[in-house]
Design a protein around this motif. Structure first.
Motif, PDB file in Angstrom:
ATOM      1  N   PRO A   1       3.502  -3.260   7.020  1.00 55.90           N
ATOM      2  CA  PRO A   1       4.639  -2.338   7.017  1.00 55.90           C
ATOM      3  C   PRO A   1       5.048  -2.010   8.443  1.00 55.90           C
ATOM      4  CG  PRO A   1       2.692  -1.387   5.892  1.00 55.90           C
ATOM      5  CD  PRO A   1       2.236  -2.579   6.683  1.00 55.90           C
ATOM      6  N   GLY A   2       6.343  -2.061   8.708  1.00 56.21           N
ATOM      7  CA  GLY A   2       6.841  -1.558   9.987  1.00 56.21           C
ATOM      8  C   GLY A   2       7.015  -0.054   9.885  1.00 56.21           C
ATOM      9  N   ASN A   3       7.402   0.569  10.987  1.00 58.10           N
ATOM     10  CA  ASN A   3       7.618   2.022  10.950  1.00 58.10           C
ATOM     11  C   ASN A   3       9.056   2.353  10.598  1.00 58.10           C
ATOM     12  OD1 ASN A   3       5.005   2.728  11.524  1.00 58.10           O
ATOM     13  ND2 ASN A   3       5.337   2.890  13.734  1.00 58.10           N
ATOM     14  N   ASP A   4       9.233   3.600  10.128  1.00 64.29           N
ATOM     15  CA  ASP A   4      10.570   4.144   9.878  1.00 64.29           C
ATOM     16  C   ASP A   4      10.922   5.114  10.991  1.00 64.29           C
ATOM     17  OD1 ASP A   4      10.679   2.762   7.508  1.00 64.29           O
ATOM     18  OD2 ASP A   4       9.861   4.425   6.336  1.00 64.29           O
ATOM     19  N   GLU A   5      12.163   5.548  10.978  1.00 63.07           N
ATOM     20  CA  GLU A   5      12.543   6.663  11.844  1.00 63.07           C
ATOM     21  C   GLU A   5      11.752   7.895  11.411  1.00 63.07           C
ATOM     22  OE1 GLU A   5      14.418   6.358  14.381  1.00 63.07           O
ATOM     23  OE2 GLU A   5      16.217   5.179  14.005  1.00 63.07           O
ATOM     24  N   SER A   6      11.420   8.750  12.377  1.00 65.72           N
ATOM     25  CA  SER A   6      10.702   9.991  12.058  1.00 65.72           C
ATOM     26  C   SER A   6      11.603  11.187  12.343  1.00 65.72           C
ATOM     27  CB  SER A   6       9.466  10.133  12.948  1.00 65.72           C
ATOM     28  OG  SER A   6       8.387   9.559  12.351  1.00 65.72           O
TER      29      SER A   6
ATOM     30  N   LEU B   1      11.522  -1.922   8.201  1.00 65.58           N
ATOM     31  CA  LEU B   1      11.152  -3.286   7.806  1.00 65.58           C
ATOM     32  C   LEU B   1       9.726  -3.346   7.275  1.00 65.58           C
ATOM     33  CD1 LEU B   1      12.516  -5.259  10.906  1.00 65.58           C
ATOM     34  CD2 LEU B   1      13.724  -4.660   8.776  1.00 65.58           C
ATOM     35  N   ALA B   2       9.433  -4.399   6.560  1.00 64.37           N
ATOM     36  CA  ALA B   2       8.047  -4.713   6.193  1.00 64.37           C
ATOM     37  C   ALA B   2       7.964  -6.228   6.074  1.00 64.37           C
ATOM     38  CB  ALA B   2       7.678  -4.061   4.862  1.00 64.37           C
ATOM     39  N   ALA B   3       6.770  -6.767   6.241  1.00 64.27           N
ATOM     40  CA  ALA B   3       6.623  -8.232   6.135  1.00 64.27           C
ATOM     41  C   ALA B   3       5.476  -8.566   5.190  1.00 64.27           C
ATOM     42  CB  ALA B   3       6.353  -8.827   7.515  1.00 64.27           C
ATOM     43  N   ILE B   4       5.637  -9.685   4.511  1.00 62.66           N
ATOM     44  CA  ILE B   4       4.531 -10.215   3.703  1.00 62.66           C
ATOM     45  C   ILE B   4       4.263 -11.640   4.162  1.00 62.66           C
ATOM     46  CG2 ILE B   4       3.850 -11.031   1.420  1.00 62.66           C
ATOM     47  CD1 ILE B   4       5.181  -8.688   0.186  1.00 62.66           C
ATOM     48  N   ILE B   5       3.007 -11.917   4.420  1.00 60.37           N
ATOM     49  CA  ILE B   5       2.579 -13.285   4.705  1.00 60.37           C
ATOM     50  C   ILE B   5       1.729 -13.702   3.505  1.00 60.37           C
ATOM     51  CG2 ILE B   5       1.258 -14.764   6.260  1.00 60.37           C
ATOM     52  CD1 ILE B   5       1.838 -12.738   8.513  1.00 60.37           C
TER      53      ILE B   5
ATOM     54  N   ASN C   1       4.043   5.599   5.573  1.00 59.38           N
ATOM     55  CA  ASN C   1       3.527   4.268   5.256  1.00 59.38           C
ATOM     56  C   ASN C   1       2.384   4.353   4.236  1.00 59.38           C
ATOM     57  OD1 ASN C   1       5.413   2.993   6.743  1.00 59.38           O
ATOM     58  ND2 ASN C   1       4.098   2.525   8.493  1.00 59.38           N
ATOM     59  N   VAL C   2       1.638   5.448   4.283  1.00 52.61           N
ATOM     60  CA  VAL C   2       0.606   5.671   3.253  1.00 52.61           C
ATOM     61  C   VAL C   2       1.297   5.793   1.894  1.00 52.61           C
ATOM     62  CG1 VAL C   2      -1.151   7.290   2.435  1.00 52.61           C
ATOM     63  CG2 VAL C   2      -1.001   6.746   4.879  1.00 52.61           C
ATOM     64  N   LEU C   3       2.410   6.518   1.871  1.00 52.45           N
ATOM     65  CA  LEU C   3       3.138   6.686   0.604  1.00 52.45           C
ATOM     66  C   LEU C   3       3.732   5.360   0.115  1.00 52.45           C
ATOM     67  CD1 LEU C   3       4.934  10.122   1.192  1.00 52.45           C
ATOM     68  CD2 LEU C   3       2.850   9.652  -0.105  1.00 52.45           C
ATOM     69  N   LYS C   4       4.146   4.528   1.087  1.00 50.61           N
ATOM     70  CA  LYS C   4       4.685   3.216   0.681  1.00 50.61           C
ATOM     71  C   LYS C   4       3.598   2.397  -0.006  1.00 50.61           C
ATOM     72  CE  LYS C   4       7.728   2.736   4.636  1.00 50.61           C
ATOM     73  NZ  LYS C   4       7.799   2.061   5.942  1.00 50.61           N
ATOM     74  N   ILE C   5       2.386   2.437   0.583  1.00 50.67           N
ATOM     75  CA  ILE C   5       1.275   1.670  -0.001  1.00 50.67           C
ATOM     76  C   ILE C   5       1.007   2.176  -1.431  1.00 50.67           C
ATOM     77  CG2 ILE C   5      -1.219   1.178   0.228  1.00 50.67           C
ATOM     78  CD1 ILE C   5       0.027  -0.077   2.588  1.00 50.67           C
ATOM     79  N   TRP C   6       1.129   3.466  -1.589  1.00 48.60           N
ATOM     80  CA  TRP C   6       0.945   4.071  -2.919  1.00 48.60           C
ATOM     81  C   TRP C   6       1.981   3.508  -3.899  1.00 48.60           C
ATOM     82  CZ3 TRP C   6       2.229   9.909  -4.097  1.00 48.60           C
ATOM     83  CH2 TRP C   6       1.743  10.236  -5.359  1.00 48.60           C
ATOM     84  N   ARG C   7       3.236   3.531  -3.423  1.00 51.98           N
ATOM     85  CA  ARG C   7       4.316   3.085  -4.311  1.00 51.98           C
ATOM     86  C   ARG C   7       4.200   1.591  -4.604  1.00 51.98           C
ATOM     87  NH1 ARG C   7       8.576   4.710  -1.407  1.00 51.98           N
ATOM     88  NH2 ARG C   7       9.377   2.655  -0.843  1.00 51.98           N
TER      89      ARG C   7
ATOM     90  N   THR D   1      -6.967   7.646  -1.182  1.00 49.77           N
ATOM     91  CA  THR D   1      -7.947   6.554  -1.306  1.00 49.77           C
ATOM     92  C   THR D   1      -7.526   5.319  -0.505  1.00 49.77           C
ATOM     93  OG1 THR D   1      -6.934   5.550  -3.246  1.00 49.77           O
ATOM     94  CG2 THR D   1      -8.526   7.325  -3.645  1.00 49.77           C
ATOM     95  N   VAL D   2      -6.404   5.431   0.214  1.00 45.19           N
ATOM     96  CA  VAL D   2      -5.912   4.249   0.957  1.00 45.19           C
ATOM     97  C   VAL D   2      -6.990   3.720   1.895  1.00 45.19           C
ATOM     98  CG1 VAL D   2      -4.327   3.596   2.818  1.00 45.19           C
ATOM     99  CG2 VAL D   2      -3.441   4.639   0.755  1.00 45.19           C
ATOM    100  N   GLY D   3      -7.719   4.641   2.533  1.00 47.00           N
ATOM    101  CA  GLY D   3      -8.761   4.224   3.478  1.00 47.00           C
ATOM    102  C   GLY D   3      -9.825   3.343   2.836  1.00 47.00           C
ATOM    103  N   ARG D   4     -10.009   3.478   1.534  1.00 45.36           N
ATOM    104  CA  ARG D   4     -11.049   2.677   0.865  1.00 45.36           C
ATOM    105  C   ARG D   4     -10.549   1.275   0.512  1.00 45.36           C
ATOM    106  NH1 ARG D   4     -12.332   7.458  -2.226  1.00 45.36           N
ATOM    107  NH2 ARG D   4     -11.670   6.510  -4.196  1.00 45.36           N
ATOM    108  N   HIS D   5      -9.233   1.055   0.636  1.00 42.25           N
ATOM    109  CA  HIS D   5      -8.675  -0.240   0.244  1.00 42.25           C
ATOM    110  C   HIS D   5      -8.197  -1.082   1.418  1.00 42.25           C
ATOM    111  CE1 HIS D   5      -8.553   2.049  -3.511  1.00 42.25           C
ATOM    112  NE2 HIS D   5      -8.590   0.875  -4.117  1.00 42.25           N
ATOM    113  N   ILE D   6      -8.394  -0.573   2.630  1.00 37.76           N
ATOM    114  CA  ILE D   6      -7.939  -1.363   3.778  1.00 37.76           C
ATOM    115  C   ILE D   6      -8.775  -2.640   3.891  1.00 37.76           C
ATOM    116  CG2 ILE D   6      -6.999   0.558   5.112  1.00 37.76           C
ATOM    117  CD1 ILE D   6      -9.648   0.776   6.554  1.00 37.76           C
ATOM    118  N   SER D   7      -8.202  -3.635   4.540  1.00 39.94           N
ATOM    119  CA  SER D   7      -8.850  -4.951   4.585  1.00 39.94           C
ATOM    120  C   SER D   7      -9.643  -5.116   5.872  1.00 39.94           C
ATOM    121  CB  SER D   7      -7.785  -6.044   4.480  1.00 39.94           C
ATOM    122  OG  SER D   7      -8.324  -7.281   4.872  1.00 39.94           O
ATOM    123  N   GLU D   8     -10.957  -5.148   5.730  1.00 37.52           N
ATOM    124  CA  GLU D   8     -11.788  -5.338   6.923  1.00 37.52           C
ATOM    125  C   GLU D   8     -11.559  -6.723   7.553  1.00 37.52           C
ATOM    126  OE1 GLU D   8     -15.579  -3.497   6.696  1.00 37.52           O
ATOM    127  OE2 GLU D   8     -16.352  -4.773   8.296  1.00 37.52           O
TER     128      GLU D   8
END
Ligand code: GLY
Length: 470
Positions: free
Chosen positions: A34-39, A67-71, A141-147, A155-162
């Motif tokens: 995920p890219g950042n948004d305006e704050s 923006l956001a990107a998917i590879i 961006n945490v909320l985006k991951i939720w959506r 719980t986002v911290g428990r799903h990050i990719s090591e």
């Protein structure tokens, strides 16, 4: 002076190679960036200056919000999602480069609206495919991951990719020549910022006036500061955020400031300035100790050397100097082993620097500065080390020893008789209002040692005094 700062993005090839390396390292699944948004400052249309996510910048170079990107590692595809501004938005923003044209510059041929990204991620979840994502500092961006992925915010911290964190840290840690060029561009700006502060630091000047002049230099070169400027006669507060004092003869000012380059690489320099142009004898003594510690740290920095050893070396050098002043007693190596230096130097001697001033800190400091076997020492002072592991060619690191007399810390230690076999608390009383001295430069580790980056800001007592009274 107008600096010619190179503002073009790196070549398409650079971004393609970075992504290809990432793909090879992570292997399978999807990578979501995920890219950042305006704050908003106070309402949506009144925003803080936009700052793109550093990892997004590293792999995609696209310095625009939303923006956001998917590879997709299994399909071998990559796509950037976002919208071009509407006809009406352009009334306010002026014409913008189209997203597909921006993406072409970084070797991405697929662009799509954000609704498509949601469909792809919903489908990936349905198929139970792994979606790799990094720790997110921005709440939106945490909320985006939720959506997008249905991962609840707490719980986002428990799903990050090591695997993704490790791959990104490995790649971003080693700076290429073109990245070093950007860091040196940022340092050319910070050279001017520091030189101006030395010239301005006269009795009667307000700290905030000096800060304004320092930050105006970054603005005049079309860039921004890399972190909130620390500029204070209370230099004993490590990241003092206040600029409320008026400079008086006899004060010393710690100026810890730096600019970003056009591509957002940081610089981070600290100098300590005598306000009336001359250090007092006591200030000279402390300054000389800190400078010697910095010289020893820089001389020791080479590939394979653990940064915690550089820290220890600086700590011993500081204790030796303080022993010369009668504040510290006993054998400096033993005093350092007992942690006596942390009364005067409760932070680390340096940190990694790159697209972030504390590089990649949002990915987890332990991934950046430690290893499976070199783990964080939980003791006071030692636990603040951001970097402890061996350094490698291409690492950019700050070297920033300091001596700080913090009255609240002195009182606490004295009440606890802490390290009293190494600290002469009676003599220390005469120094409690001394405040602080820090000297900081940025280095790159080379094949056999290191190189100090950028034009060197006045450093020796003579150099600083010559500028401070000019
Ligand atoms: N020099 C400012 C910082 O390290 O955050």
């Amino acid at each position: 002076m107008r600096l010619e700062l190179k503002a073009e993005m790196f070549s398409e090839d650079t971004y393609i190679k970075r992504r290809n390396r990432l793909k090879a390292q992570v292997g399978s699944g999807l990578i979501l960036l995920p890219g950042n948004d305006e704050s908003p400052m106070n309402f949506a249309a009144n925003t803080y200056p936009f700052r793109q996510d550093s990892t997004f910048l590293y792999f995609l170079g696209l310095d625009v919000p939303g923006l956001a990107a998917i590879i997709d590692l299994d399909e071998g595809t990559e796509c950037v999602f976002g919208e071009d501004p509407s006809f009406e938005e352009i009334v306010w923003t002026g014409p913008q480069v189209l997203l597909r044209d921006r993406c072409e510059q970084v070797g991405v041929t697929c662009t799509a609206p954000r609704t498509k990204l949601e469909q792809i991620l919903t489908e990936a979840a349905r198929q139970r495919r792994t979606v790799h994502f990094l720790p997110q500092d921005r709440p939106e961006n945490v909320l985006k991951i939720w959506r997008w992925l249905g991962v609840a915010p707490d719980t986002v911290g428990r799903h990050i990719s090591e695997p993704l964190i490790r791959a990104v840290v490995q790649q971003r840690s080693v700076k290429s020549p073109e990245e070093i060029e950007q860091i040196e561009a940022a340092l050319a700006v910070s050279y001017e910022m520091h030189t101006a502060a030395m010239r301005m630091a006269r009795p009667g000047a307000a700290e905030r006036e000096v800060v304004a002049a320092v930050e105006a230099i970054a603005t005049s070169h079309g860039v921004r500061t890399a972190f909130p400027t620390v500029l204070s006669t209370h230099g004993e507060t490590l990241h003092n955020p206040c600029h409320d004092n008026v400079l008086r003869a006899g004060d010393i000012v710690v100026n810890d400031s730096g600019a970003e380059s056009p591509l957002h690489y940081a610089s981070d320099i600290t100098r300590t300035i005598p306000v009336a142009g001359r250090f007092s004898q006591r200030q000279r003594d402390v300054y000389a100790i800190v400078q010697a510690a910095q010289e020893q740290g820089i001389a020791a920095a080479k590939p394979g050397v653990e940064w915690r050893q550089v820290h220890r070396l600086a700590a011993v050098a500081l204790l030796e100097g303080l022993k010369g002043l009668g504040i510290v007693k006993g054998e400096p190596q033993e005093a350092a082993a007992a942690g006596a230096h942390t009364l005067f130097f409760p932070c680390g001697v340096g940190h990694m620097m790159g697209l972030d001033v504390h590089d990649m800190r949002s990915l987890g400091e332990d991934y950046v500065g430690y290893t499976d076997t070199i783990t964080r020492n939980p003791e006071f002072g030692w636990r603040s080390l951001r970097l402890a592991k061996p350094v490698e060619p291409g690492f950019v690191v700050t070297v920033e020893p300091g001596i700080y007399f913090m009255p609240h810390l002195i009182d606490r230690w004295r009440a606890e008789s802490k390290c009293d076999q190494f600290i002469d608390y009676g003599r220390l009383e005469a120094w409690r209002d001394f405040r602080g001295v820090r000297i900081e430069d940025d280095i790159v580790i080379t094949e056999h040692g290191c190189r100090i980056l950028g034009p060197r800001v006045a450093t020796t007592i003579e150099e600083v005094e010559a500028l401070a009274c000019s």
